[in-house]
Design a protein around this motif. Structure first.
Motif, short mmCIF file in Angstrom:
data_model
loop_
_atom_site.label_atom_id
_atom_site.label_comp_id
_atom_site.label_asym_id
_atom_site.label_seq_id
_atom_site.Cartn_x
_atom_site.Cartn_y
_atom_site.Cartn_z
N ILE A 109 -8.96 -20.24 22.68
CA ILE A 109 -8.31 -20.28 23.99
C ILE A 109 -7.49 -19.01 24.21
CG2 ILE A 109 -6.69 -21.54 25.44
CD1 ILE A 109 -9.39 -22.96 24.96
N ASP A 110 -6.76 -18.55 23.20
CA ASP A 110 -5.97 -17.33 23.34
C ASP A 110 -6.86 -16.13 23.68
OD1 ASP A 110 -3.67 -18.72 22.80
OD2 ASP A 110 -3.51 -18.04 20.71
N GLU A 111 -8.01 -16.04 23.02
CA GLU A 111 -8.91 -14.91 23.28
C GLU A 111 -9.60 -15.04 24.64
OE1 GLU A 111 -11.39 -13.78 19.94
OE2 GLU A 111 -9.81 -14.35 18.52
N MET A 112 -9.86 -16.27 25.06
CA MET A 112 -10.35 -16.47 26.43
C MET A 112 -9.32 -15.97 27.44
SD MET A 112 -12.12 -20.27 26.12
CE MET A 112 -12.32 -20.48 27.91
N ASP A 113 -8.07 -16.36 27.25
CA ASP A 113 -7.00 -15.94 28.16
C ASP A 113 -6.89 -14.42 28.23
OD1 ASP A 113 -6.37 -18.58 28.72
OD2 ASP A 113 -4.68 -18.66 27.32
N ALA A 114 -7.00 -13.77 27.09
CA ALA A 114 -6.82 -12.32 27.03
C ALA A 114 -7.95 -11.56 27.70
CB ALA A 114 -6.68 -11.88 25.57
N ARG A 145 -10.85 -26.16 30.27
CA ARG A 145 -11.35 -24.86 29.83
C ARG A 145 -12.71 -24.93 29.13
NH1 ARG A 145 -7.26 -21.20 29.34
NH2 ARG A 145 -8.95 -19.68 29.60
N LEU A 146 -12.97 -26.04 28.45
CA LEU A 146 -14.17 -26.13 27.62
C LEU A 146 -15.09 -27.25 28.11
CD1 LEU A 146 -12.48 -25.74 24.10
CD2 LEU A 146 -13.49 -23.95 25.54
N ILE A 147 -16.38 -26.94 28.14
CA ILE A 147 -17.42 -27.88 28.59
C ILE A 147 -18.34 -28.17 27.41
CG2 ILE A 147 -19.37 -28.18 30.16
CD1 ILE A 147 -17.25 -25.67 31.46
N GLY A 148 -18.49 -29.42 27.05
CA GLY A 148 -19.21 -29.78 25.84
C GLY A 148 -20.73 -29.74 25.98
N VAL A 149 -21.36 -29.27 24.92
CA VAL A 149 -22.82 -29.29 24.78
C VAL A 149 -23.14 -29.85 23.40
CG1 VAL A 149 -24.89 -27.86 24.57
CG2 VAL A 149 -23.29 -27.44 26.43
N ALA A 150 -24.06 -30.80 23.35
CA ALA A 150 -24.36 -31.54 22.12
C ALA A 150 -25.45 -30.87 21.30
CB ALA A 150 -24.81 -32.96 22.49
N SER A 151 -25.55 -31.29 20.06
CA SER A 151 -26.68 -30.93 19.20
C SER A 151 -27.07 -32.17 18.41
CB SER A 151 -26.29 -29.81 18.24
OG SER A 151 -27.34 -29.52 17.34
N PHE A 205 -15.13 -11.79 22.69
CA PHE A 205 -15.26 -11.64 24.14
C PHE A 205 -15.14 -10.17 24.55
CE2 PHE A 205 -13.22 -15.95 23.75
CZ PHE A 205 -14.36 -16.67 24.04
N GLU A 206 -14.20 -9.48 23.92
CA GLU A 206 -13.99 -8.08 24.26
C GLU A 206 -15.25 -7.26 24.04
OE1 GLU A 206 -10.83 -4.47 23.22
OE2 GLU A 206 -10.91 -6.27 21.97
N ALA A 207 -15.91 -7.46 22.90
CA ALA A 207 -17.14 -6.71 22.62
C ALA A 207 -18.25 -7.07 23.59
CB ALA A 207 -17.58 -6.97 21.18
N ALA A 208 -18.37 -8.36 23.91
CA ALA A 208 -19.46 -8.81 24.78
C ALA A 208 -19.26 -8.41 26.24
CB ALA A 208 -19.61 -10.33 24.68
N LEU A 209 -18.02 -8.07 26.61
CA LEU A 209 -17.74 -7.58 27.96
C LEU A 209 -17.76 -6.07 28.06
CD1 LEU A 209 -14.80 -10.00 28.88
CD2 LEU A 209 -17.01 -9.91 30.06
#
Length: 279
Positions: A52-57, A86-92, A246-250
């Motif tokens: 969550i902190d890295e999402m916010d940043a 903030r988070l949407i669940g996806v199952a496996s 996230f930083e690298a992927a953006l």
């Protein structure tokens, strides 16, 4: 302009990578991590608060948070309970478990009905089962019936212990033909078969491509062309956090020189449509 073009971003592929779960993983799952820039993070795991902190940043407002063969559904249940906005669940689920296919179908339905999960994620290479194996099909039918999205890894596999055969885009073509009402998000750009993946996404209205695990500066030129032009509604940004930060992927998105409306689709609107997040 910021790396995210100032757009509130939806990330289509993250997974909780908790220290308690990572501690139980076999050593062979870290052979690739040791060669990666952020491999130390993968070895130790990260608390949910770090996600969550890295999402916010980085301007990530929501993330599709998935379980997987290595990450139990209950880790995702806990994540979406703690951060429902903030988070949407996806199952496996695994239809090859000792109990067979129907318990897997029942577990998928439970996660959707009880916790609002929005999809089913497949990483077929870990099970060494191509996505067109008949045993998967009751799950695809359940996804269509539940109006949730199938998210599947497509393309070559990083770890040398797994075959890439399971990731060929032709499998997605077959599934989309058999289940035309099923929404399918194909992850990892489909590289090295990106042109084939583009052809499948262009052919089927309900197939999208996400960029998880790929840096913008290394997007194949034909993918960038597809994103900018006739595939602007078929491409979804994703990080594969914590495999990539996230930083690298953006980083490098500005150099793609996306038109504002294309950036809005790529970073937010296409994911909302593919995972049925719109009201």
């Amino acid at each position: 302009m910021s790396r995210s073009h100032g757009i509130p971003v939806i990330d289509a592929w993250v997974q909780p990578w908790l220290p308690s779960t990572v501690a139980k993983m076999p050593e062979r799952n870290f052979t690739l991590a040791d060669r990666m820039a952020h491999g130390a993070r993968l070895r130790t795991g990260l608390p949910l608060e770090a996600l969550i902190d890295e999402m916010d940043a980085n301007g990530i407002v929501k993330a599709i948070c998935s379980a997987g063969p290595l990450i139990p559904n209950e880790d995702v249940v806990d994540a979406v309970r703690r951060y429902p906005d903030r988070l949407i669940g996806v199952a496996s689920v695994n239809p090859w478990s000792v109990d067979g296919v129907m318990p897997a179908v029942h577990e998928l339905r439970r996660l959707v009905s009880d916790f609002g999960f929005k999809g089913l994620k497949l990483e077929p290479f870990i099970l060494d089962k191509v996505p067109t194996e008949p045993q998967w099909y009751p799950l695809y039918a359940a996804c269509a019936d539940l109006d949730i999205t199938l998210q599947v890894q497509v393309g070559g596999t990083g770890p040398s212990t797994y075959t890439s055969e399971t990731g060929r885009p032709g499998h997605i073509d077959r599934i989309a033909i058999d289940f035309p009402e099923l929404r399918i998000v194909a992850g990892h750009i489909g590289w090295p078969w990106t042109e084939e993946m583009i052809a499948v996404a262009a052919k089927h209205p309900n197939v999208w491509i996400d960029t998880s695990a790929h840096l913008p500066k290394y997007y194949p030129p034909h993918f960038t062309h597809f994103l900018r032009t006739y595939g602007r509604r078929k491409c979804i940004w994703a990080s594969d956090w914590p495999i990539l930060t996230f930083e690298a992927a953006l980083d490098g998105l500005a150099e793609l020189e996306l038109a504002p409306e294309v950036a809005q689709l790529f970073l937010s609107d296409n994911a909302a449509r593919a995972f049925a997040l719109l009201p």
